[in-house]
Design a protein around this motif. Structure first.
Motif, PDB file in Angstrom:
ATOM      1  N   UNK A   1       0.930  -1.219  -0.034  1.00  0.00           N
ATOM      2  CA  UNK A   1       0.083   0.020  -0.069  1.00  0.00           C
ATOM      3  C   UNK A   1       0.922   1.245   0.139  1.00  0.00           C
ATOM      4  N   UNK A   2       2.019   1.178   0.654  1.00  0.00           N
ATOM      5  CA  UNK A   2       2.731   2.488   0.671  1.00  0.00           C
ATOM      6  C   UNK A   2       3.398   2.710  -0.501  1.00  0.00           C
TER       7      UNK A   2
ATOM      8  N   UNK B   1      -2.585  13.581  -2.580  1.00  0.00           N
ATOM      9  CA  UNK B   1      -1.717  14.640  -2.270  1.00  0.00           C
ATOM     10  C   UNK B   1      -2.168  15.229  -1.066  1.00  0.00           C
ATOM     11  N   UNK B   2      -3.235  15.141  -0.640  1.00  0.00           N
ATOM     12  CA  UNK B   2      -3.808  15.566   0.716  1.00  0.00           C
ATOM     13  C   UNK B   2      -3.847  14.689   1.695  1.00  0.00           C
ATOM     14  N   UNK B   3      -3.453  13.676   1.389  1.00  0.00           N
ATOM     15  CA  UNK B   3      -3.526  12.615   2.498  1.00  0.00           C
ATOM     16  C   UNK B   3      -4.645  11.967   2.908  1.00  0.00           C
ATOM     17  N   UNK B   4      -5.679  11.876   1.823  1.00  0.00           N
ATOM     18  CA  UNK B   4      -6.988  11.525   2.163  1.00  0.00           C
ATOM     19  C   UNK B   4      -7.187   9.978   1.931  1.00  0.00           C
ATOM     20  N   UNK B   5      -6.049   9.431   1.475  1.00  0.00           N
ATOM     21  CA  UNK B   5      -6.175   8.019   1.362  1.00  0.00           C
ATOM     22  C   UNK B   5      -5.101   7.355   2.617  1.00  0.00           C
ATOM     23  N   UNK B   6      -4.242   8.338   3.292  1.00  0.00           N
ATOM     24  CA  UNK B   6      -3.759   7.574   4.118  1.00  0.00           C
ATOM     25  C   UNK B   6      -4.270   7.068   5.370  1.00  0.00           C
ATOM     26  N   UNK B   7      -3.637   6.339   6.177  1.00  0.00           N
ATOM     27  CA  UNK B   7      -4.101   5.759   7.337  1.00  0.00           C
ATOM     28  C   UNK B   7      -4.135   6.694   8.622  1.00  0.00           C
ATOM     29  N   UNK B   8      -5.166   6.705   9.503  1.00  0.00           N
ATOM     30  CA  UNK B   8      -5.137   7.476  10.639  1.00  0.00           C
ATOM     31  C   UNK B   8      -5.873   8.768  10.447  1.00  0.00           C
TER      32      UNK B   8
END
Length: 224
Positions: free
Chosen positions: A93-94, A217-224
């Motif tokens: 995923x990373x 780019x805005x981190x909306x698919x990042x964990x947490x």
């Protein structure tokens, strides 16, 4: 009947010569594809991309003399019209997030069936985004755990989106259709279409590919 002018011109960038040979046979056998060139390392990929201006670059992540992720921004510079499709053994995923953030239009695993790879090439060529199904599910699990996460205060233009609009944007970025998004969010398809159109208008985005990159780019698919 597809002529040479209408074929998708693909640049193969992978350090395994046997794999490249197999890919060349597979792609050249398609009526709508042709191999425009093949290289075995990242630096040569940049040189060849500039020279042949392919439609799609099939890019391995792990190569000598510059890996795929490091080469990706330069490939986008020298062949801006080319769509980059990551072809890798890394079911990670990373890596997927990094590749999308760097400008890739898709991510497919080397263990994928031939037909899936061909579909991925066609998907990214038409301007859409292709994500390998198992990784899509992983990202979706992260998303559904925090669907209603509020926008970060002080950030424009994302702070203008409602929680539902953000949820729809994330699902679309993960490759889901309006119908699938409606099912996940317990909404009607028409309501999802409205949220999607409103969100894209607010964000000034004109395509699904642009929406995916915004989400990454805005981190909306990042964990947490």
């Amino acid at each position: 009947m597809a002529g040479m002018a209408t074929r998708i011109r693909v640049l193969l960038a992978d350090d395994h010569a046997v794999l490249r040979a197999g890919l060349r046979m597979l792609l050249d056998a398609q009526p709508d594809m042709q191999v425009a060139g093949e290289v075995g390392d990242g630096r040569e990929a940049i040189v060849q991309a500039r020279a042949v201006q392919p439609d799609v670059i099939l890019l391995d992540l792990t190569m000598p003399n510059l890996g795929g992720l490091a080469a990706l921004p330069q490939l986008r510079d020298v062949a801006p019209q080319a769509r980059v499709l990551i072809l890798t053994m890394h079911d990670d995923e990373g890596y997927l997030r990094q590749a999308l953030a760097a400008g890739a239009s898709g991510y497919v695993l080397k263990k994928a069936a031939d037909t899936e790879l061909l579909s991925a090439i066609r998907v990214v060529h038409r301007g859409d985004v292709y994500l390998y199904p198992s990784l899509t599910r992983t990202l979706l699990d992260s998303l559904l755990g925090r669907e209603a996460k509020a926008p970060t205060p002080g950030r424009d233009p994302e702070e203008t989106l409602s929680a539902r609009e953000q949820a729809v944007v994330r699902l679309v970025a993960l490759g889901h259709t309006n119908e699938e998004s409606a099912y996940k969010l317990f909404l009607s398809v028409k309501t999802v279409e409205t949220y999607r159109a409103r969100a894209m208008e607010k964000l000034g985005l004109r395509s699904r590919a642009a929406l995916v990159r915004f989400a990454v780019e805005h981190g909306w698919l990042d964990d947490g």
